[in-house]
Write an enzyme that holds these catalytic residues in place. Structure first.
Site, PDB file in Angstrom:
ATOM      1  N   VAL A  60      54.295  94.589  33.438  1.00 50.84           N
ATOM      2  CA  VAL A  60      55.680  94.155  33.134  1.00 50.84           C
ATOM      3  C   VAL A  60      56.559  95.268  32.560  1.00 50.84           C
ATOM      4  O   VAL A  60      57.768  95.083  32.446  1.00 50.84           O
ATOM      5  CB  VAL A  60      55.729  92.935  32.165  1.00 50.84           C
ATOM      6  CG1 VAL A  60      55.283  91.660  32.843  1.00 50.84           C
ATOM      7  CG2 VAL A  60      54.987  93.201  30.877  1.00 50.84           C
ATOM      8  N   TYR A 146      52.612  94.594  17.303  1.00 50.37           N
ATOM      9  CA  TYR A 146      52.643  93.230  17.849  1.00 50.37           C
ATOM     10  C   TYR A 146      53.754  92.414  17.195  1.00 50.37           C
ATOM     11  O   TYR A 146      54.625  91.877  17.882  1.00 50.37           O
ATOM     12  CB  TYR A 146      51.279  92.587  17.605  1.00 50.37           C
ATOM     13  CG  TYR A 146      51.107  91.208  18.202  1.00 50.37           C
ATOM     14  CD1 TYR A 146      51.015  91.026  19.581  1.00 50.37           C
ATOM     15  CD2 TYR A 146      51.007  90.077  17.383  1.00 50.37           C
ATOM     16  CE1 TYR A 146      50.839  89.759  20.129  1.00 50.37           C
ATOM     17  CE2 TYR A 146      50.828  88.813  17.926  1.00 50.37           C
ATOM     18  CZ  TYR A 146      50.743  88.656  19.302  1.00 50.37           C
ATOM     19  OH  TYR A 146      50.567  87.391  19.828  1.00 50.37           O
TER      20      TYR A 146
HETATM   21  P1  NAD Z   1      45.411  87.167  26.549  1.00 46.11           P
HETATM   22  O1  NAD Z   1      45.162  88.544  26.067  1.00 46.11           O
HETATM   23  O2  NAD Z   1      44.253  86.339  26.977  1.00 46.11           O
HETATM   24  O3  NAD Z   1      46.465  87.156  27.738  1.00 46.11           O
HETATM   25  C1  NAD Z   1      47.487  88.106  27.884  1.00 46.11           C
HETATM   26  C2  NAD Z   1      47.604  88.441  29.365  1.00 46.11           C
HETATM   27  O4  NAD Z   1      48.667  89.379  29.531  1.00 46.11           O
HETATM   28  C3  NAD Z   1      46.341  89.103  29.907  1.00 46.11           C
HETATM   29  O5  NAD Z   1      45.996  88.515  31.126  1.00 46.11           O
HETATM   30  C4  NAD Z   1      46.745  90.566  30.080  1.00 46.11           C
HETATM   31  O6  NAD Z   1      46.018  91.240  31.086  1.00 46.11           O
HETATM   32  C5  NAD Z   1      48.213  90.418  30.392  1.00 46.11           C
HETATM   33  N1  NAD Z   1      48.984  91.635  30.086  1.00 46.11           N
HETATM   34  C6  NAD Z   1      48.946  92.372  28.938  1.00 46.11           C
HETATM   35  N2  NAD Z   1      49.800  93.396  29.018  1.00 46.11           N
HETATM   36  C7  NAD Z   1      50.405  93.299  30.245  1.00 46.11           C
HETATM   37  C8  NAD Z   1      51.368  94.081  30.917  1.00 46.11           C
HETATM   38  N3  NAD Z   1      51.905  95.189  30.366  1.00 46.11           N
HETATM   39  N4  NAD Z   1      51.744  93.693  32.163  1.00 46.11           N
HETATM   40  C9  NAD Z   1      51.217  92.593  32.751  1.00 46.11           C
HETATM   41  N5  NAD Z   1      50.280  91.822  32.164  1.00 46.11           N
HETATM   42  C10 NAD Z   1      49.881  92.176  30.917  1.00 46.11           C
HETATM   43  O7  NAD Z   1      46.216  86.435  25.381  1.00 46.11           O
HETATM   44  P2  NAD Z   1      46.670  84.914  25.232  1.00 46.11           P
HETATM   45  O8  NAD Z   1      46.018  84.367  24.030  1.00 46.11           O
HETATM   46  O9  NAD Z   1      46.544  84.222  26.533  1.00 46.11           O
HETATM   47  O10 NAD Z   1      48.207  85.117  24.885  1.00 46.11           O
HETATM   48  C11 NAD Z   1      49.234  84.931  25.841  1.00 46.11           C
HETATM   49  C12 NAD Z   1      50.587  85.061  25.158  1.00 46.11           C
HETATM   50  O11 NAD Z   1      50.693  84.095  24.096  1.00 46.11           O
HETATM   51  C13 NAD Z   1      50.810  86.432  24.518  1.00 46.11           C
HETATM   52  O12 NAD Z   1      52.146  86.820  24.731  1.00 46.11           O
HETATM   53  C14 NAD Z   1      50.579  86.186  23.048  1.00 46.11           C
HETATM   54  O13 NAD Z   1      51.327  87.051  22.238  1.00 46.11           O
HETATM   55  C15 NAD Z   1      51.035  84.744  22.883  1.00 46.11           C
HETATM   56  N6  NAD Z   1      50.382  84.112  21.727  1.00 46.11           N
HETATM   57  C16 NAD Z   1      49.064  83.740  21.776  1.00 46.11           C
HETATM   58  C17 NAD Z   1      48.467  83.172  20.655  1.00 46.11           C
HETATM   59  C18 NAD Z   1      47.032  82.718  20.651  1.00 46.11           C
HETATM   60  O14 NAD Z   1      46.558  82.221  19.617  1.00 46.11           O
HETATM   61  N7  NAD Z   1      46.308  82.793  21.729  1.00 46.11           N
HETATM   62  C19 NAD Z   1      49.214  83.004  19.478  1.00 46.11           C
HETATM   63  C20 NAD Z   1      50.533  83.426  19.458  1.00 46.11           C
HETATM   64  C21 NAD Z   1      51.129  83.961  20.599  1.00 46.11           C
END
Ligand code: NAD
Ligand code: UDP
Length: 320
Positions: A60, A146
C-alpha cells in the site's frame, strides 16, 4: 441484494481474512490486497475457488487503482514484534497507505473505512477510554511508529473528508483475538495458548497486573460491517472492543486451566511504553451502530485453543 465491489487491504492477515470470508458469504465481490509481510496464504487459500474473490499482491505504500465501491483499509502489522521489526516501514504503511487509499477513494468515489486502534490513546490517563479522549502517547518511543502512524492516518482521513468530501469511517479496534492469528505473532493470547499447548513456560511481561479487554474476532467483524453500512453522517471515530477487563495474569491462569496445561508462569521485563490499563467505553458504538460484543472470554478462548490445537496436529501429520 446489491453485489458490491469491495477492496480489503491487509486481506490475508488475521482480521482481513475473516472479513473477506464474511463479505464473500454476503455475496459481494472481494479484492484482497496484501504484501504478505504478516499475512498468510493459508488464511485465504480456501477462498480462491470463489469467482468473486481476487488476490492482489501489492504494497500500500505504492499507489494502486481499481474500480471499487468500498475500501476497508487494514494493511499494517499489528503485533509489537512485527511493527517494530522495521519501524520506518510501519510508519510508511500507515501514512502512505492512508494517502494512497484515500486518493483511490476520491478518484472512484468509494466509501473508505480506516482500521485504527486503541493504541491512539497510548498509556491512557482516563479509564475506560472514550472517543473524546485525546490520549497520552509518547512520540519518540518504540511503539510510536505504530501509535503515531495510526494517529496520523486518522488525521489524513479527517482532512480528506473535510477538504474533499470523501465518505470516511474510522473505527478504533481494541485487543482482538481468534483463529487465524499467526502462531509466532507475539501477541499475548496466541503466545500464551501456544506456550500452554506445548507445556512451555508462560511468559508474563512485568508483574502481570496490567490489564487488557479482549474481543473475539466475530464480534469485531460485526462491528466493522455495521460501521461501513451506517449512515454517511456517522464517520466516527468509534471504539469497537469488549468491556470485560482482565489482568494479564488472569489471562495466563485462564488459558492454563482451559488447556489443562502443565506450564509454569515466568516473569520477564515489561517492554517500554506498555500501557498499564485498557478498556473501551462502547456507548457510542452501542447508540450509533446498535452494536455490542456477544462472545465472552472463555467461549472465545475455547474456539481459539481448538484452532491452534488442530493446526499443531495438522502440522505434525504433514511432518510424518
Ligand atoms: P495482521 O498483521 O494479521 O494483518 C495485517 C495485514 O496487513 C497482513 O496481512 C500484512 O501482510 C498486511 N500488510 C502489512 N503491511 C502492508 C503493506 N505495506 N502493504 C500491504 N499489506 C500490508 O494484523 P491484524 O490483527 O489482522 O490487524 C489488521 C488491522 O487492524 C491493522 O491495521 C491493525 O492496526 C488493526 N488493529 C488490530 C488489532 C488487533 O487486536 N488485532 C487492534 C487494533 C487495530
Ligand atoms: N504480554 C505478555 N506476554 C507475552 C506477550 C504479551 O505478558 O508473551 C503482555 C504485553 O506486555 C502487554 C499485554 O500482554 O502488556 C498485551 O500485549 P499484546 O502484544 O497482545 O497487545 P498490546 O500491548 O498491543 O495491547
Amino acid at each position: 441484494m446489491i453485489r458490491k465491489r469491495i477492496l480489503v487491504t491487509g486481506g490475508a492477515g488475521f482480521i482481513g481474512s475473516h472479513l473477506c470470508e464474511t463479505l464473500l458469504l454476503q455475496g459481494h465481490e472481494v479484492f484482497c490486497l496484501d504484501n504478505f509481510f504478516t499475512g498468510n496464504k493459508e488464511n485465504i487459500v480456501h477462498l480462491q475457488d470463489n469467482n468473486y474473490f481476487e488476490l492482489i499482491r501489492h504494497d500500500v505504500v505504492d499507489p494502486f487503482l481499481i474500480e471499487t465501491d468500498e475500501i476497508y483499509n487494514l494493511a499494517c502489522p499489528a503485533s509489537p514484534i512485527h511493527y517494530q521489526y522495521n519501524s520506518i516501514k510501519t510508519m510508511k504503511t500507515s501514512i502512505m497507505g492512508a494517502i494512497n487509499m484515500l486518493g483511490l477513494a476520491k478518484r472512484v468515489n468509494a466509501k473508505i473505512l480506516q482500521a485504527s486502534t486503541s493504541e491512539v490513546y497510548g498509556d491512557p490517563k482516563i479509564h475506560p477510554q472514550n472517543e473524546k479522549y485525546w490520549g497520552n502517547v509518547n512520540p519518540i518511543g518504540l511503539r510510536s511508529c505504530y501509535d503515531v502512524g495510526k494517529r496520523a492516518a486518522e488525521t489524513l482521513f479527517m482532512d480528506y473528508h473535510r477538504q474533499n468530501n470523501i465518505k470516511i469511517k474510522i473505527i478504533r479496534i481494541f485487543n482482538t483475538y481468534g483463529p487465524k492469528m499467526l502462531p509466532n505473532d507475539g501477541r499475548v493470547v496466541s503466545n500464551f495458548i501456544i506456550q500452554a499447548l506445548t507445556n512451555q513456560e508462560i511468559t508474563i511481561f512485568g508483574d502481570g497486573a496490567q490489564t487488557r479487554s479482549f474481543q473475539y474476532i466475530d464480534d469485531l467483524i460485526q462491528g466493522l460491517l455495521k460501521m461501513m453500512n451506517s449512515k454517511d453522517t456517522f464517520i466516527g471515530p468509534v471504539n469497537i472492543g469488549n468491556t470485560n477487563e482482565f489482568t494479564i495474569k488472569d489471562l495466563a491462569n485462564k488459558i492454563i486451566e482451559l488447556t489443562n496445561s502443565k506450564s509454569k508462569i515466568v516473569f520477564k521485563p515489561l517492554p517500554s511504553d506498555d500501557p498499564l490499563r485498557r478498556k473501551p467505553d462502547i456507548e457510542k458504538a452501542n447508540k450509533e451502530l446498535n452494536w455490542e460484543p456477544k462472545i465472552n472470554l472463555e467461549t472465545g478462548l475455547i474456539k481459539t485453543i481448538t484452532y491452534f490445537d488442530n493446526l499443531f496436529r495438522k502440522n505434525c501429520q504433514s511432518i510424518k
